[in-house]
Design a protein around this motif. Sequence first.
Motif, short mmCIF file in Angstrom:
data_model
loop_
_atom_site.label_atom_id
_atom_site.label_comp_id
_atom_site.label_asym_id
_atom_site.label_seq_id
_atom_site.Cartn_x
_atom_site.Cartn_y
_atom_site.Cartn_z
N LEU A 9 0.83 -1.20 0.00
CA LEU A 9 0.00 0.00 0.00
C LEU A 9 0.87 1.25 0.00
CD1 LEU A 9 -3.07 0.42 0.04
CD2 LEU A 9 -2.90 0.78 2.49
N LYS A 10 0.52 2.20 -0.86
CA LYS A 10 1.22 3.48 -0.92
C LYS A 10 0.19 4.59 -1.10
CE LYS A 10 5.40 1.53 -2.99
NZ LYS A 10 6.43 1.64 -4.05
N LEU A 11 0.57 5.80 -0.71
CA LEU A 11 -0.27 6.96 -0.94
C LEU A 11 0.26 7.70 -2.15
CD1 LEU A 11 -0.67 8.34 2.70
CD2 LEU A 11 -2.15 6.76 1.47
N GLN A 12 -0.50 7.69 -3.21
CA GLN A 12 -0.03 8.27 -4.47
C GLN A 12 -1.03 9.29 -4.99
OE1 GLN A 12 1.51 5.55 -7.45
NE2 GLN A 12 0.48 6.64 -9.07
N HIS A 40 11.10 10.67 3.19
CA HIS A 40 11.20 11.07 1.77
C HIS A 40 10.25 10.29 0.87
CE1 HIS A 40 15.03 12.03 3.76
NE2 HIS A 40 15.02 13.10 3.00
N PRO A 41 9.48 11.01 0.07
CA PRO A 41 8.59 10.34 -0.90
C PRO A 41 9.34 10.01 -2.18
CG PRO A 41 8.34 12.70 -1.13
CD PRO A 41 9.38 12.49 -0.04
N ASP A 42 8.70 9.25 -3.04
CA ASP A 42 9.13 9.14 -4.42
C ASP A 42 8.48 10.27 -5.20
OD1 ASP A 42 10.34 6.85 -3.57
OD2 ASP A 42 8.98 5.47 -4.61
N TRP A 54 3.94 8.54 -1.13
CA TRP A 54 4.40 8.43 0.26
C TRP A 54 4.19 7.01 0.77
CZ3 TRP A 54 7.09 12.14 2.65
CH2 TRP A 54 6.95 13.47 2.22
N TYR A 55 5.20 6.45 1.41
CA TYR A 55 5.06 5.16 2.09
C TYR A 55 6.26 5.00 3.01
CZ TYR A 55 8.48 3.64 -1.40
OH TYR A 55 9.59 3.54 -2.18
N GLY A 61 4.89 -0.29 3.81
CA GLY A 61 3.48 0.06 3.77
C GLY A 61 3.27 1.49 4.20
N VAL A 62 2.08 1.78 4.71
CA VAL A 62 1.71 3.15 5.03
C VAL A 62 1.46 3.30 6.53
CG1 VAL A 62 -0.14 4.84 4.72
CG2 VAL A 62 0.76 3.61 2.75
N GLN A 63 2.05 4.36 7.12
CA GLN A 63 1.81 4.68 8.52
C GLN A 63 1.04 5.99 8.63
OE1 GLN A 63 5.86 4.62 10.06
NE2 GLN A 63 5.48 2.67 11.08
N VAL A 64 0.62 6.31 9.84
CA VAL A 64 -0.11 7.57 10.07
C VAL A 64 0.68 8.74 9.51
CG1 VAL A 64 -0.97 9.17 11.82
CG2 VAL A 64 -1.33 6.71 12.07
N GLY A 65 2.01 8.73 9.73
CA GLY A 65 2.87 9.82 9.26
C GLY A 65 2.77 10.04 7.76
N ASP A 66 2.57 8.98 7.01
CA ASP A 66 2.46 9.11 5.55
C ASP A 66 1.19 9.88 5.16
OD1 ASP A 66 4.84 7.64 4.58
OD2 ASP A 66 3.89 5.96 5.61
N PHE A 67 0.12 9.66 5.90
CA PHE A 67 -1.11 10.41 5.64
C PHE A 67 -0.91 11.89 5.94
CE2 PHE A 67 -2.82 6.13 5.96
CZ PHE A 67 -3.78 6.13 4.97
#
Lengths: 80, 80
Positions: A9-12, A40-42, A54-55, A61-67
């Motif tokens: 899972l990633k935030l894109q 750092h994001p891609d 962001w991941y 995977g994804v953490q709260v910080g990524d959101f």
Amino acid sequence: LIDENQERLKLQRQFPFPDFASALHFTNQVGEFAEKIGHHPDLYTAWGKVIVVWYTHKIQGVQVGDFLCAAETDRIYSQN
Amino acid sequence: LIDENQERLKLQRQFPFPDFASALHFTNQVGEFAEKIGHHPDLYTAWGKVIVVWYTHKIQGVQVGDFLCAAETDRIYSQN
């Protein structure tokens, strides 16, 4: 906003721009934020668009910080 | 150097870096060159690496100019 990529899972999100220079400027703004927080994001920069992903490597995977980072990225974009 | 992507030929190379800041710096160097010549690559920036992809949208493929741009990208990297 949420993208399934290779079963991780990633935030894109893709952000549109009118040209290459303004896209690269946004990449630098997000990069500056990333350096400040040490996470750092891609960043995929092309003519007229930037895709920010962001991941968290450590958990693949994804953490709260990524959101929070994705929200900050949206805020930076909205102020352009 | 040559990568087949969705049946369209592109010139793709990955450049390694010791951290995010130096990767983003290289992205900006290549971006500055791209603006100067008015031909823009796709630039994928992540922690410790930049992937540069040169191709020509109009023909959905690679022209002589793309090879020259890829060579210049290598030169910029070698001077870092």
